[in-house]
Scaffold this motif. Sequence first.
Motif, PDB file in Angstrom:
ATOM      1  N   ALA A  67       0.390  -1.384  -0.173  1.00 46.66           N
ATOM      2  CA  ALA A  67      -0.235   0.415  -0.092  1.00 46.66           C
ATOM      3  C   ALA A  67       1.119   1.247  -0.189  1.00 46.66           C
ATOM      4  CB  ALA A  67      -0.818   0.118   1.237  1.00 46.66           C
ATOM      5  N   LYS A  68       0.488   2.255  -0.795  1.00 43.87           N
ATOM      6  CA  LYS A  68       0.957   3.338  -1.212  1.00 43.87           C
ATOM      7  C   LYS A  68       0.998   4.241   0.454  1.00 43.87           C
ATOM      8  CE  LYS A  68       2.217   3.240  -5.839  1.00 43.87           C
ATOM      9  NZ  LYS A  68       2.094   4.341  -6.962  1.00 43.87           N
ATOM     10  N   ASN A  69       1.174   5.214   1.008  1.00 45.85           N
ATOM     11  CA  ASN A  69       0.959   6.317   2.245  1.00 45.85           C
ATOM     12  C   ASN A  69       1.458   7.266   1.746  1.00 45.85           C
ATOM     13  OD1 ASN A  69       0.569   7.382   4.783  1.00 45.85           O
ATOM     14  ND2 ASN A  69      -0.086   5.681   5.299  1.00 45.85           N
ATOM     15  N   TRP A  70       0.686   8.578   1.579  1.00 44.63           N
ATOM     16  CA  TRP A  70       1.470  10.158   1.288  1.00 44.63           C
ATOM     17  C   TRP A  70       1.745  10.659   2.242  1.00 44.63           C
ATOM     18  CZ3 TRP A  70       3.586  13.901  -0.763  1.00 44.63           C
ATOM     19  CH2 TRP A  70       2.871  15.124  -0.259  1.00 44.63           C
ATOM     20  N   ARG A  71       0.734  10.176   3.718  1.00 45.12           N
ATOM     21  CA  ARG A  71       1.426  11.060   4.737  1.00 45.12           C
ATOM     22  C   ARG A  71       2.804  10.444   5.078  1.00 45.12           C
ATOM     23  NH1 ARG A  71      -3.980   9.277   6.556  1.00 45.12           N
ATOM     24  NH2 ARG A  71      -5.151  10.866   5.575  1.00 45.12           N
ATOM     25  N   VAL A  72       2.807   8.965   5.011  1.00 43.70           N
ATOM     26  CA  VAL A  72       4.343   9.221   5.257  1.00 43.70           C
ATOM     27  C   VAL A  72       5.688   9.463   4.042  1.00 43.70           C
ATOM     28  CG1 VAL A  72       5.335   6.981   5.641  1.00 43.70           C
ATOM     29  CG2 VAL A  72       3.572   6.815   6.610  1.00 43.70           C
ATOM     30  N   GLN A 123      -2.852   8.101  -2.290  1.00 39.33           N
ATOM     31  CA  GLN A 123      -3.475   6.629  -0.891  1.00 39.33           C
ATOM     32  C   GLN A 123      -2.651   7.122  -0.083  1.00 39.33           C
ATOM     33  OE1 GLN A 123      -3.146   3.542  -3.230  1.00 39.33           O
ATOM     34  NE2 GLN A 123      -3.719   3.525  -4.879  1.00 39.33           N
ATOM     35  N   ASN A 124      -3.186   6.995   1.431  1.00 40.34           N
ATOM     36  CA  ASN A 124      -2.742   7.253   2.437  1.00 40.34           C
ATOM     37  C   ASN A 124      -3.263   5.599   2.554  1.00 40.34           C
ATOM     38  OD1 ASN A 124      -1.906   9.798   3.232  1.00 40.34           O
ATOM     39  ND2 ASN A 124      -4.535   9.983   2.431  1.00 40.34           N
ATOM     40  N   GLY A 125      -2.667   4.506   2.692  1.00 40.98           N
ATOM     41  CA  GLY A 125      -2.126   3.247   3.414  1.00 40.98           C
ATOM     42  C   GLY A 125      -3.624   2.706   2.958  1.00 40.98           C
ATOM     43  N   ASN A 146      -7.997   6.805   6.862  1.00 37.69           N
ATOM     44  CA  ASN A 146      -7.058   5.801   5.974  1.00 37.69           C
ATOM     45  C   ASN A 146      -7.210   6.585   4.062  1.00 37.69           C
ATOM     46  OD1 ASN A 146      -4.774   5.294   7.584  1.00 37.69           O
ATOM     47  ND2 ASN A 146      -4.702   3.251   7.180  1.00 37.69           N
ATOM     48  N   GLU A 147      -8.370   7.177   4.026  1.00 33.32           N
ATOM     49  CA  GLU A 147      -8.736   7.335   2.398  1.00 33.32           C
ATOM     50  C   GLU A 147      -7.676   8.778   1.548  1.00 33.32           C
ATOM     51  OE1 GLU A 147     -10.367   8.148   5.494  1.00 33.32           O
ATOM     52  OE2 GLU A 147     -11.707   7.106   6.238  1.00 33.32           O
ATOM     53  N   PRO A 148      -8.063   8.349   0.682  1.00 32.52           N
ATOM     54  CA  PRO A 148      -6.755   8.978  -0.212  1.00 32.52           C
ATOM     55  C   PRO A 148      -7.305  10.516  -0.311  1.00 32.52           C
ATOM     56  CG  PRO A 148      -8.062   6.981  -1.603  1.00 32.52           C
ATOM     57  CD  PRO A 148      -8.948   6.827  -0.504  1.00 32.52           C
ATOM     58  N   GLU A 149      -6.080  10.862  -0.750  1.00 28.70           N
ATOM     59  CA  GLU A 149      -6.258  12.601  -1.418  1.00 28.70           C
ATOM     60  C   GLU A 149      -6.088  12.527  -2.563  1.00 28.70           C
ATOM     61  OE1 GLU A 149      -3.517  14.883   1.694  1.00 28.70           O
ATOM     62  OE2 GLU A 149      -3.629  12.910   2.991  1.00 28.70           O
ATOM     63  N   TYR A 150      -7.252  14.100  -3.179  1.00 25.20           N
ATOM     64  CA  TYR A 150      -7.450  13.833  -4.164  1.00 25.20           C
ATOM     65  C   TYR A 150      -6.873  15.813  -5.021  1.00 25.20           C
ATOM     66  CZ  TYR A 150      -9.715   9.593  -4.325  1.00 25.20           C
ATOM     67  OH  TYR A 150      -9.883   8.302  -4.192  1.00 25.20           O
ATOM     68  N   ILE A 151      -6.200  15.670  -5.329  1.00 16.86           N
ATOM     69  CA  ILE A 151      -5.826  16.849  -6.160  1.00 16.86           C
ATOM     70  C   ILE A 151      -5.999  16.827  -7.833  1.00 16.86           C
ATOM     71  CG2 ILE A 151      -4.124  17.972  -4.557  1.00 16.86           C
ATOM     72  CD1 ILE A 151      -2.374  17.451  -7.097  1.00 16.86           C
ATOM     73  N   ALA A 152      -6.566  17.708  -8.220  1.00 16.18           N
ATOM     74  CA  ALA A 152      -6.754  18.761  -9.411  1.00 16.18           C
ATOM     75  C   ALA A 152      -4.868  18.616 -10.310  1.00 16.18           C
ATOM     76  CB  ALA A 152      -7.383  19.743 -10.162  1.00 16.18           C
ATOM     77  N   ARG A 182       7.954  14.192 -14.674  1.00 22.06           N
ATOM     78  CA  ARG A 182       8.669  14.327 -15.333  1.00 22.06           C
ATOM     79  C   ARG A 182      10.556  13.650 -14.894  1.00 22.06           C
ATOM     80  NH1 ARG A 182       6.683  11.072 -17.711  1.00 22.06           N
ATOM     81  NH2 ARG A 182       5.398  11.932 -15.439  1.00 22.06           N
ATOM     82  N   TYR A 183      10.567  14.497 -14.077  1.00 21.40           N
ATOM     83  CA  TYR A 183      11.829  14.440 -12.739  1.00 21.40           C
ATOM     84  C   TYR A 183      11.804  13.254 -12.028  1.00 21.40           C
ATOM     85  CZ  TYR A 183      15.422  17.375 -11.237  1.00 21.40           C
ATOM     86  OH  TYR A 183      17.150  17.465 -10.621  1.00 21.40           O
ATOM     87  N   ASN A 184      11.074  12.746 -11.599  1.00 18.73           N
ATOM     88  CA  ASN A 184      11.022  11.528 -11.286  1.00 18.73           C
ATOM     89  C   ASN A 184       9.036  11.428 -10.997  1.00 18.73           C
ATOM     90  OD1 ASN A 184       9.919   9.875  -8.983  1.00 18.73           O
ATOM     91  ND2 ASN A 184      11.823  10.112  -7.953  1.00 18.73           N
ATOM     92  N   TRP A 185       8.773  10.402 -11.982  1.00 18.60           N
ATOM     93  CA  TRP A 185       7.642   9.865 -12.354  1.00 18.60           C
ATOM     94  C   TRP A 185       6.478   9.443 -11.306  1.00 18.60           C
ATOM     95  CZ3 TRP A 185       7.837   7.585 -18.057  1.00 18.60           C
ATOM     96  CH2 TRP A 185       8.434   8.077 -18.896  1.00 18.60           C
ATOM     97  N   SER A 186       6.509  10.333 -10.401  1.00 15.75           N
ATOM     98  CA  SER A 186       5.752  10.144  -9.265  1.00 15.75           C
ATOM     99  C   SER A 186       5.012  11.583  -8.559  1.00 15.75           C
ATOM    100  CB  SER A 186       6.530   9.731  -7.822  1.00 15.75           C
ATOM    101  OG  SER A 186       6.151   9.205  -6.951  1.00 15.75           O
ATOM    102  N   SER A 187       3.873  10.727  -8.567  1.00 12.87           N
ATOM    103  CA  SER A 187       2.581  11.700  -8.277  1.00 12.87           C
ATOM    104  C   SER A 187       3.236  12.349  -7.055  1.00 12.87           C
ATOM    105  CB  SER A 187       1.584  12.245  -8.140  1.00 12.87           C
ATOM    106  OG  SER A 187       0.937  10.559  -7.917  1.00 12.87           O
ATOM    107  N   TYR A 188       3.522  11.118  -5.609  1.00 12.96           N
ATOM    108  CA  TYR A 188       3.890  11.882  -4.393  1.00 12.96           C
ATOM    109  C   TYR A 188       5.278  12.413  -4.323  1.00 12.96           C
ATOM    110  CZ  TYR A 188       0.633   7.862  -3.569  1.00 12.96           C
ATOM    111  OH  TYR A 188      -0.874   6.831  -3.477  1.00 12.96           O
TER     112      TYR A 188
END
Length: 365
Positions: free
Chosen positions: A96-101, A316-318, A325-331, A341-347
């Motif tokens: 599981a991915k965890n944005w807060r961590v 995602q937050n786990g 642990n609900e995911p967070e969303y942005i536009a 493009r610097y690092n292929w990760s939204s996190y």
Amino acid sequence: MRSLSRRGLSGLALSTLFLVAAGAVPSRAAAQNRSRRRSADLPDEPYALRPEAMRFADDLAARRGLDPLWVRGAIGQAVFLRNVPRLMLPPARGTAKNWRVYRSRFIDAVRIRAGVDFWQRNVANLARAQAQFGVPPEIIVGIVGVETIYGRNVGNIRVIDALATLTFDFPRQHPRAEARQAFFQDELEQFLTLCQRTGMDPMAPFGSYAGAMGLPQFMPSSWTKYAVDFDGDGRVDLWSSEADVIGSVANYFKGYGWQPGLPTHYPVRLSPEAQMDALLAPDILPSFTPARFVELGALPVGGTNHPGQLALVELQNGDPSVPGNEPEYIAGTENFYVITRYNWSSYYAMSVIDLGNEVARAMGR
């Protein structure tokens, strides 16, 4: 192909092999490299003992117009780093991915204080980069802080060793092994060509386990395409010249289509009827007009008049079945996509944005 072990050659034969295949290296520089490498992964065998590596060196030299003995010498002195291939493997399926961590690894008091110092030292350079390339200071400051804590951690692995290991011993169990190995083959070529063109000793640079270099952790191909002499001293130095680092990062983003004045993202409110499958299908690639975004049930707060395309970015937050642990969303906008493009990760992109903003707040901006 099973290769010879180091024990299979006498000390005299091994020395002779290196003199012929590896070329001359100043003894002082060699001693410094040996000393620094003790803090990195333990080396195994030198690639001078690998016939396929020497064939690659000859082919590279022929295609790039380089001295074949010099190329053989550089690749031959590279050593296999046994711990590097496993670092390239993706997390186990189902992790599981965890944005807060993830965010907590990069947004902390140490990085914010170091970012303030970096910004204060480089007010003029950051302003000049924004004027020339359109990239705001907080984005550049965020990149350098996330990558190396403003030069405190640029990596302790010899670049030639990392690139050779990933060129000749990329892990076959990686789901995209063939494509990734081809990428590192090209990076090894780019690195040696860069060294030959600039006079850089290929044994000298140290960086990450993937071969990234300097404060901005540029791969050799990025150095070749985007690094600039921003301090005007006649050379590019991404280890010691903060001006060159700032100008090069800004030029990188401009090269990938950064649009001056465009936000990176907007907060988003999701309706209960939001069509999540459709919204998330393009992943982080901006694919929806603001009107279509709203039709699908996502309201970009402050972005209904955005002039370009949007993407729904999920953080995602786990385990989402656990309360809290609900995911967070942005536009995400086109500029958000450029950061990835610097690092292929939204996190990663959100960490860069958040760190830059925290440093700006600490400076009262």
